[in-house]
Motif scaffolding. Structure first.
Motif, PDB file in Angstrom:
ATOM      1  N   THR A  20       0.863  -1.185   0.000  1.00  0.00           N
ATOM      2  CA  THR A  20       0.000   0.000   0.000  1.00  0.00           C
ATOM      3  C   THR A  20       0.896   1.231   0.000  1.00  0.00           C
ATOM      4  O   THR A  20       2.120   1.113  -0.008  1.00  0.00           O
ATOM      5  CB  THR A  20      -0.877   0.093   1.273  1.00  0.00           C
ATOM      6  OG1 THR A  20      -0.030   0.392   2.392  1.00  0.00           O
ATOM      7  CG2 THR A  20      -1.643  -1.195   1.542  1.00  0.00           C
ATOM      8  N   TRP A  54       0.035   3.420   2.530  1.00  0.00           N
ATOM      9  CA  TRP A  54      -0.394   3.916   3.842  1.00  0.00           C
ATOM     10  C   TRP A  54       0.755   3.721   4.831  1.00  0.00           C
ATOM     11  O   TRP A  54       0.710   2.874   5.730  1.00  0.00           O
ATOM     12  CB  TRP A  54      -1.650   3.167   4.274  1.00  0.00           C
ATOM     13  CG  TRP A  54      -2.795   3.367   3.309  1.00  0.00           C
ATOM     14  CD1 TRP A  54      -3.064   4.477   2.562  1.00  0.00           C
ATOM     15  CD2 TRP A  54      -3.838   2.423   2.996  1.00  0.00           C
ATOM     16  NE1 TRP A  54      -4.207   4.284   1.812  1.00  0.00           N
ATOM     17  CE2 TRP A  54      -4.696   3.040   2.056  1.00  0.00           C
ATOM     18  CE3 TRP A  54      -4.137   1.127   3.431  1.00  0.00           C
ATOM     19  CZ2 TRP A  54      -5.824   2.404   1.543  1.00  0.00           C
ATOM     20  CZ3 TRP A  54      -5.266   0.496   2.923  1.00  0.00           C
ATOM     21  CH2 TRP A  54      -6.099   1.126   1.988  1.00  0.00           C
ATOM     22  N   LEU A  67      -4.248   1.466   8.409  1.00  0.00           N
ATOM     23  CA  LEU A  67      -3.702   0.140   8.090  1.00  0.00           C
ATOM     24  C   LEU A  67      -3.523  -0.677   9.369  1.00  0.00           C
ATOM     25  O   LEU A  67      -3.844  -1.871   9.408  1.00  0.00           O
ATOM     26  CB  LEU A  67      -2.368   0.304   7.344  1.00  0.00           C
ATOM     27  CG  LEU A  67      -1.669  -0.993   6.931  1.00  0.00           C
ATOM     28  CD1 LEU A  67      -2.542  -1.807   5.969  1.00  0.00           C
ATOM     29  CD2 LEU A  67      -0.318  -0.688   6.266  1.00  0.00           C
ATOM     30  N   ASN A 127       4.507  -5.759   6.080  1.00  0.00           N
ATOM     31  CA  ASN A 127       4.095  -4.437   5.617  1.00  0.00           C
ATOM     32  C   ASN A 127       4.957  -3.990   4.437  1.00  0.00           C
ATOM     33  O   ASN A 127       6.128  -3.673   4.602  1.00  0.00           O
ATOM     34  CB  ASN A 127       4.201  -3.438   6.777  1.00  0.00           C
ATOM     35  CG  ASN A 127       3.522  -2.121   6.432  1.00  0.00           C
ATOM     36  OD1 ASN A 127       3.134  -1.893   5.273  1.00  0.00           O
ATOM     37  ND2 ASN A 127       3.369  -1.274   7.422  1.00  0.00           N
ATOM     38  N   GLN A 155      -2.840  -2.564  -3.144  1.00  0.00           N
ATOM     39  CA  GLN A 155      -3.911  -1.580  -3.156  1.00  0.00           C
ATOM     40  C   GLN A 155      -4.071  -1.045  -4.575  1.00  0.00           C
ATOM     41  O   GLN A 155      -3.096  -0.621  -5.183  1.00  0.00           O
ATOM     42  CB  GLN A 155      -3.495  -0.464  -2.191  1.00  0.00           C
ATOM     43  CG  GLN A 155      -4.309   0.792  -2.186  1.00  0.00           C
ATOM     44  CD  GLN A 155      -3.609   1.888  -1.357  1.00  0.00           C
ATOM     45  OE1 GLN A 155      -2.488   1.687  -0.887  1.00  0.00           O
ATOM     46  NE2 GLN A 155      -4.258   3.009  -1.203  1.00  0.00           N
TER      47      GLN A 155
END
Ligand code: GAL
Length: 432
Positions: free
Chosen positions: A47, A49, A58, A76, A105
């Motif tokens: 992502t 984020w 998140l 992550n 995403q």
């Protein structure tokens, strides 16, 4: 929606992943090697984020994921940069090198269609059946995730891009009524002048190019109306028309009220200027509300919000959704993540923190903030249009060409006529 182009490589990838999905449906434990989604499995989630209020969103999602799938390790893969300004290029490099994350995403609409057309993401329709999601989301939204009857991602949220955020105290100091709404951009100019004259603060804060494109799309929407704006993307509105010239001229004037350091900033910096009272107004998608909340600010005492002048009754839409990339290394981990994304619990936890509204239809409005309840109401009642800056309206190549033209213009690389000519050329080169 544009037709998907199919490639041999895509068909090969699909076959592999279908096997993997079939294997992980069997429910036995095991490692990532047998794609069973059990102990020892993992999922790299890509992502943008990476920090601030977006990371809090998140984190909330990961909290639910850890409860629902305690055996699957979350990795992550976030890459900093608002609106995916750095992440999307890096993702493309990885996808082309056949080094995909396990899930990424993507924006519902044209951007997702790009990935589908390039054969980079799998059909996840079977997960809709397995997780009972067929009726969970609005039909219009599912349509933006679908090509040739196949659904290619699971949406996590819906954001609105045409919102003005303002500092209540700065408005008061400027002699303005914080509860005032402005019907037109011209009315707004009067308020922006008042801020400049009475307080010397920045009337309108903005940041790097994508935030300027976010501003531009809302001014096009204001001046052309919903139909005129949507027509820019389907060919029924002429980019060389006088109404576009008027919108570009309004945009040029608005940019004259903005902070000079804008090109070195990202959205949290521009929104922070309003939070701190160094600027009066900021146009930003409603992820901004999460930044005000993170700073402990309350509406309407500390800040107020309204649709961009002239866009009341129109919801400039975007949705984040999560994919299963072709050749994802851990499809069972990805499946577990997608299950959490689609779940009511995941959507409630995530959206409460993120400022967006759940994509699911069954979330209860009373669980959400006053701003979010107003967004839910608008989403239900308003005319929906697609955001340009956030991948819903135009394919990446076209959006990038508009972004380049905007940056050239706002950094002093040309006049209004040249800007419009660049936008006309971008449409001619990219309109489907
Ligand atoms: C959008 C994304 C939002 C938010 C925003 C700012 O493109 O859909 O979820 O993250 O960028 O980075």
């Amino acid at each position: 929606m544009r037709n998907a182009r199919k490639f041999t490589a895509m068909a090969a990838g699909l076959a592999v992943a279908s096997l993997a999905l079939a294997a992980c449906s069997s429910g036995d434990g095991g490692s990532s090697d047998d794609s069973s989604g059990g102990a020892g499995d993992k999922v790299e989630v890509f992502t943008w984020w990476a920090s601030g209020s977006e990371k809090l969103g998140l984190d909330a999602l990961v909290g639910v994921f850890d409860t629902q799938h305690p055996d699957v390790e979350f990795i992550n893969g976030a890459v900093a940069g608002g609106a995916g300004s750095a992440a999307k290029d890096l993702l493309q490099t990885r996808l082309q090198a056949n080094d995909p994350p396990d899930t990424f995403q993507a924006h519902a609409g044209a951007e997702l269609t790009d990935y589908i057309n390039a054969g980079q993401v799998e059909d996840v329709s079977s997960l809709y059946d397995e997780f009972g999601l067929r009726d969970a989301f609005p039909a219009d939204l599912v349509d933006r995730l679908t090509v040739d009857g196949k659904i290619y991602s699971i949406p996590s949220n819906i954001h609105r891009a045409n919102v003005v955020w303002a500092n209540t105290q700065v408005l008061t100091d400027s002699g303005l009524d914080p509860a005032a709404k402005y019907d037109t951009i011209d009315d707004w100019f009067v308020a922006l002048d008042a801020v400049k004259e009475k307080t010397g603060r920045t009337p309108l804060s903005v940041a790097t190019t994508w935030t300027q494109v976010n501003l531009l799309e809302t001014i096009l929407l204001s001046d052309l109306g919903a139909d005129g704006y949507s027509g820019l993307w389907d060919g029924s509105t002429d980019w060389s028309g006088d109404d576009v010239t008027k919108a570009l001229s309004d945009f040029e004037k608005l940019m004259s009220y903005t902070n000079e350091d804008r090109d070195g900033l990202d959205w949290p910096d521009a929104t922070q200027q309003v939070i701190d009272g160094n600027a009066a107004f900021n146009v930003m998608g409603d992820w901004a509300v999460a930044a005000f909340e993170e700073a402990g600010k309350k509406a309407p005492a500390d800040y107020v919000y309204m649709p961009v002048p002239g866009t009341d009754g129109v919801f400039d839409f975007l949705a984040d959704s999560f994919t299963l990339p072709v050749n994802a290394p851990h499809p069972a981990g990805a499946k577990a993540w997608l299950q959490t994304i689609g779940s009511l619990e995941g959507q409630v936890a995530f959206n409460k923190a993120k400022g967006s509204i759940p994509a699911r239809k069954d979330a209860k409005p009373e669980d959400f903030s006053e701003y979010q309840q107003s967004a839910m109401k608008s989403f239900g009642e308003d005319t929906i249009v697609s955001s340009l800056a956030h991948g819903a309206a135009a394919p990446a190549a076209w959006a990038n060409a508009i972004s380049d033209a905007t940056s050239k213009f706002t950094t002093g690389g040309g006049d209004l006529a040249g800007f419009q000519a660049d936008l006309v050329a971008a449409a001619e080169a990219n309109a489907g």
